[in-house]
Every structure is written in structure tokens, then in C-alpha cells.
Design a protein around this motif. Structure first.
Motif, PDB file in Angstrom:
ATOM      1  N   LEU A  10      -0.425  -4.228   3.350  1.00 12.23           N
ATOM      2  CA  LEU A  10       0.893  -4.516   2.411  1.00 12.23           C
ATOM      3  C   LEU A  10       0.941  -3.749   1.109  1.00 12.23           C
ATOM      4  N   GLY A  11      -0.196  -3.394   0.426  1.00 11.27           N
ATOM      5  CA  GLY A  11      -0.448  -2.796  -0.823  1.00 11.27           C
ATOM      6  C   GLY A  11       0.084  -1.238  -0.373  1.00 11.27           C
ATOM      7  N   LEU A  12      -0.121  -0.780   0.636  1.00 13.48           N
ATOM      8  CA  LEU A  12       0.099   0.543   0.806  1.00 13.48           C
ATOM      9  C   LEU A  12       1.592   0.792   1.175  1.00 13.48           C
ATOM     10  N   ILE A  13       2.140  -0.265   1.755  1.00 11.43           N
ATOM     11  CA  ILE A  13       3.738  -0.206   1.848  1.00 11.43           C
ATOM     12  C   ILE A  13       4.278  -0.305   0.550  1.00 11.43           C
ATOM     13  N   PHE A  14       3.964  -1.235  -0.189  1.00 11.32           N
ATOM     14  CA  PHE A  14       4.587  -1.212  -1.508  1.00 11.32           C
ATOM     15  C   PHE A  14       4.177  -0.160  -2.463  1.00 11.32           C
ATOM     16  N   GLY A  15       3.146   0.537  -2.383  1.00  8.85           N
ATOM     17  CA  GLY A  15       2.899   1.395  -3.117  1.00  8.85           C
ATOM     18  C   GLY A  15       3.525   2.790  -2.732  1.00  8.85           C
ATOM     19  N   LEU A  16       3.818   2.886  -1.326  1.00  7.57           N
ATOM     20  CA  LEU A  16       4.671   3.805  -0.888  1.00  7.57           C
ATOM     21  C   LEU A  16       6.342   3.817  -1.412  1.00  7.57           C
ATOM     22  N   VAL A  17       6.524   2.600  -1.346  1.00  9.77           N
ATOM     23  CA  VAL A  17       8.075   2.051  -1.880  1.00  9.77           C
ATOM     24  C   VAL A  17       8.125   2.619  -3.088  1.00  9.77           C
ATOM     25  N   ALA A  18       7.119   2.369  -3.931  1.00 15.28           N
ATOM     26  CA  ALA A  18       7.092   2.558  -5.509  1.00 15.28           C
ATOM     27  C   ALA A  18       7.308   4.020  -5.475  1.00 15.28           C
ATOM     28  N   VAL A  19       6.562   4.791  -4.721  1.00 12.43           N
ATOM     29  CA  VAL A  19       6.431   6.298  -5.041  1.00 12.43           C
ATOM     30  C   VAL A  19       8.082   6.625  -4.417  1.00 12.43           C
ATOM     31  N   ALA A  20       8.509   6.144  -3.342  1.00 16.42           N
ATOM     32  CA  ALA A  20       9.785   6.594  -2.770  1.00 16.42           C
ATOM     33  C   ALA A  20      11.039   6.267  -3.871  1.00 16.42           C
ATOM     34  N   SER A  21      10.858   5.098  -4.621  1.00 19.83           N
ATOM     35  CA  SER A  21      12.084   4.774  -5.238  1.00 19.83           C
ATOM     36  C   SER A  21      12.006   5.740  -6.528  1.00 19.83           C
ATOM     37  N   ASN A  22      11.006   5.975  -7.086  1.00 18.60           N
ATOM     38  CA  ASN A  22      10.652   6.905  -8.003  1.00 18.60           C
ATOM     39  C   ASN A  22      11.653   6.677  -9.457  1.00 18.60           C
ATOM     40  N   PRO A  23      11.334   5.703  -9.968  1.00 21.08           N
ATOM     41  CA  PRO A  23      12.350   5.503 -11.237  1.00 21.08           C
ATOM     42  C   PRO A  23      12.082   6.634 -12.350  1.00 21.08           C
ATOM     43  N   SER A  86      19.762   0.322 -10.997  1.00 20.25           N
ATOM     44  CA  SER A  86      19.943   1.514 -10.066  1.00 20.25           C
ATOM     45  C   SER A  86      18.631   1.685  -9.099  1.00 20.25           C
ATOM     46  N   VAL A  87      17.508   1.508  -9.890  1.00 21.01           N
ATOM     47  CA  VAL A  87      15.982   1.431  -9.090  1.00 21.01           C
ATOM     48  C   VAL A  87      16.107   0.424  -8.279  1.00 21.01           C
ATOM     49  N   LEU A  88      16.442  -0.848  -8.477  1.00 18.46           N
ATOM     50  CA  LEU A  88      16.304  -1.925  -7.694  1.00 18.46           C
ATOM     51  C   LEU A  88      17.131  -1.946  -6.395  1.00 18.46           C
ATOM     52  N   VAL A  89      17.978  -1.226  -6.345  1.00 21.50           N
ATOM     53  CA  VAL A  89      18.993  -0.842  -5.330  1.00 21.50           C
ATOM     54  C   VAL A  89      18.125  -0.044  -4.156  1.00 21.50           C
ATOM     55  N   TYR A  90      17.334   1.040  -4.700  1.00 22.20           N
ATOM     56  CA  TYR A  90      16.576   1.776  -3.886  1.00 22.20           C
ATOM     57  C   TYR A  90      15.187   1.034  -3.508  1.00 22.20           C
ATOM     58  N   VAL A  91      14.706   0.209  -4.207  1.00 19.94           N
ATOM     59  CA  VAL A  91      13.693  -0.530  -3.902  1.00 19.94           C
ATOM     60  C   VAL A  91      13.871  -1.451  -2.621  1.00 19.94           C
ATOM     61  N   LEU A  92      15.129  -2.268  -2.925  1.00 19.04           N
ATOM     62  CA  LEU A  92      15.618  -3.129  -1.709  1.00 19.04           C
ATOM     63  C   LEU A  92      16.021  -2.569  -0.513  1.00 19.04           C
ATOM     64  N   PHE A  93      16.464  -1.296  -0.743  1.00 16.34           N
ATOM     65  CA  PHE A  93      16.929  -0.309   0.498  1.00 16.34           C
ATOM     66  C   PHE A  93      15.709  -0.186   1.127  1.00 16.34           C
ATOM     67  N   TYR A  94      14.489   0.584   0.574  1.00 17.20           N
ATOM     68  CA  TYR A  94      13.339   0.821   1.255  1.00 17.20           C
ATOM     69  C   TYR A  94      12.605  -0.452   1.857  1.00 17.20           C
ATOM     70  N   ILE A  95      12.592  -1.463   1.210  1.00 15.43           N
ATOM     71  CA  ILE A  95      11.945  -2.681   1.662  1.00 15.43           C
ATOM     72  C   ILE A  95      12.713  -3.123   2.811  1.00 15.43           C
ATOM     73  N   LEU A  96      14.175  -3.100   2.986  1.00 17.55           N
ATOM     74  CA  LEU A  96      14.724  -3.733   3.965  1.00 17.55           C
ATOM     75  C   LEU A  96      14.611  -2.609   5.348  1.00 17.55           C
ATOM     76  N   GLY A  97      14.439  -1.214   4.900  1.00 17.84           N
ATOM     77  CA  GLY A  97      14.041  -0.441   5.970  1.00 17.84           C
ATOM     78  C   GLY A  97      12.719  -0.516   6.623  1.00 17.84           C
ATOM     79  N   VAL A  98      11.782  -1.113   5.892  1.00 14.94           N
ATOM     80  CA  VAL A  98      10.552  -1.323   6.233  1.00 14.94           C
ATOM     81  C   VAL A  98      10.320  -2.532   7.258  1.00 14.94           C
ATOM     82  N   MET A  99      11.354  -3.658   6.760  1.00 17.71           N
ATOM     83  CA  MET A  99      11.587  -4.646   7.649  1.00 17.71           C
ATOM     84  C   MET A  99      12.095  -4.515   8.832  1.00 17.71           C
ATOM     85  N   VAL A 100      13.008  -3.399   8.889  1.00 21.78           N
ATOM     86  CA  VAL A 100      13.618  -3.018  10.217  1.00 21.78           C
ATOM     87  C   VAL A 100      12.747  -2.715  11.034  1.00 21.78           C
ATOM     88  N   VAL A 101      12.049  -1.686  10.718  1.00 20.97           N
ATOM     89  CA  VAL A 101      10.829  -1.019  11.611  1.00 20.97           C
ATOM     90  C   VAL A 101       9.858  -1.720  11.786  1.00 20.97           C
TER      91      VAL A 101
END
Length: 173
Positions: A10-23, A86-101
């Protein structure tokens, strides 16, 4: 142990979301540290203690130097944080993508993958990660040289991207 490895995943997924959203580079570096630490924890949970140590030392020691250099060159007076819209939209989009996968692959994947390599036989002479390191250096020498070349090329690309309009660090004298 299963709960601890699940926490690391779970920490790995949240860390990767933090890198991908890249504020901002500062927060992306924090996400990179979290993702690398959690990934090393997952490797330790599966019996790869030596590989985890090598990953942690090389990845955080080498790549974060380049990342810190590029962050210093791209310093912003007011960086965007994870709480900005603007960054929160990306974070929620990536978390939604992880939940879909996760929803797509949910059924039955986790029953056979929690066994460490040392638990597969009753008597082992070598640990799984140590014999894997020997195999990496003997059979994977060419790939190791290719990875070193790619890291050097990545360093030059980052230096070229961060130099901006001035002459930069890589120049003819």
C-alpha cells in the motif's frame, strides 16, 4: 508478516501515485523515497534482503542526487502541494486507476504469491537473493553494462533538460 507486506504494498502504491502526480520536484522526491522504501520492504518480506539493501543504497543514493540537482535548478518560490485542486485531480485520477486495476485482477492472484523463495524447499544451502546476485553478475553482465549506460544517458538528459536558456553544465570549453 502478510499484513506487514500488505502495508508495504500500500505504501508502494501511494508513493508511486505521489511521484506520478508530481506537484513539485520536492514532493515528488518525497514520494520517490516512500516508494523505494516500501519496495525494499516488500523485497525483504519475500526473502530478498540483499537485493533490498542494494536497491535502497543505489537507487536512493544515486538517482536522488540527480533528482536533487534538477530540483535545485527548477526551484519555485511557491510550489504546488498535494492539496491544491490541480494536483488533487491527478492524485484522485491515479488512485481511481489503481482501484480499477485492482478490481479487474482481484480474483485469486494473492493465494500463491506470498511464499518466499527460501520456503519452497526444506533444506537450502544458499539463500535465494544471494544466488540471484551471483547469477546477475555471471549471466547478466551485458545487461548490467546496458543498465549502467542507460543511467549515464539519463544523467545527461536530465542535465540537458534542466539547463534552461543559459549555457548549462554540459558545454564545450
Amino acid at each position: 508478516m502478510t499484513y506487514l507486506v500488505s502495508l508495504f504494498l500500500l505504501g508502494l502504491i501511494f508513493g508511486l501515485v505521489a511521484v506520478a502526480s508530481n506537484p513539485a520536484p520536492y514532493f515528488a522526491a518525497l514520494g520517490l523515497v516512500i516508494a523505494a522504501g516500501a519496495g525494499c520492504g516488500v523485497l525483504v518480506g519475500h526473502g530478498g534482503s540483499f537485493l533490498s539493501l542494494v536497491l535502497f543504497l543505489i537507487y536512493l543514493g544515486g538517482m536522488l542526487v540527480v533528482f536533487a540537482y534538477s530540483a535545485a535548478l527548477a526551484a519555485e518560490p511557491f510550489p504546488e502541494t498535494w492539496g491544491d485542486r490541480s494536483v488533487l485531480v491527478y492524485v484522485l485520477f491515479y488512485i481511481l486507476g489503481v482501484m480499477v486495476v485492482v478490481g479487474w485482477f482481484w480474483g485469486g492472484w494473492h493465494e500463491a504469491c506470498w511464499v518466499a523463495i527460501d520456503e519452497l524447499k526444506e533444506l537450502v544451502v544458499l539463500r535465494g537473493d544471494v544466488s540471484g546476485v551471483a547469477l546477475m553478475y555471471s549471466s547478466g553482465g551485458g545487461l548490467l553494462m546496458l543498465c549502467a549506460w542507460v543511467l549515464l544517458l539519463t544523467l545527461f538528459v536530465v542535465l540537458e533538460l534542466t539547463r534552461g536558456l543559459n549555457r548549462g553544465t554540459v558545454r564545450a570549453i
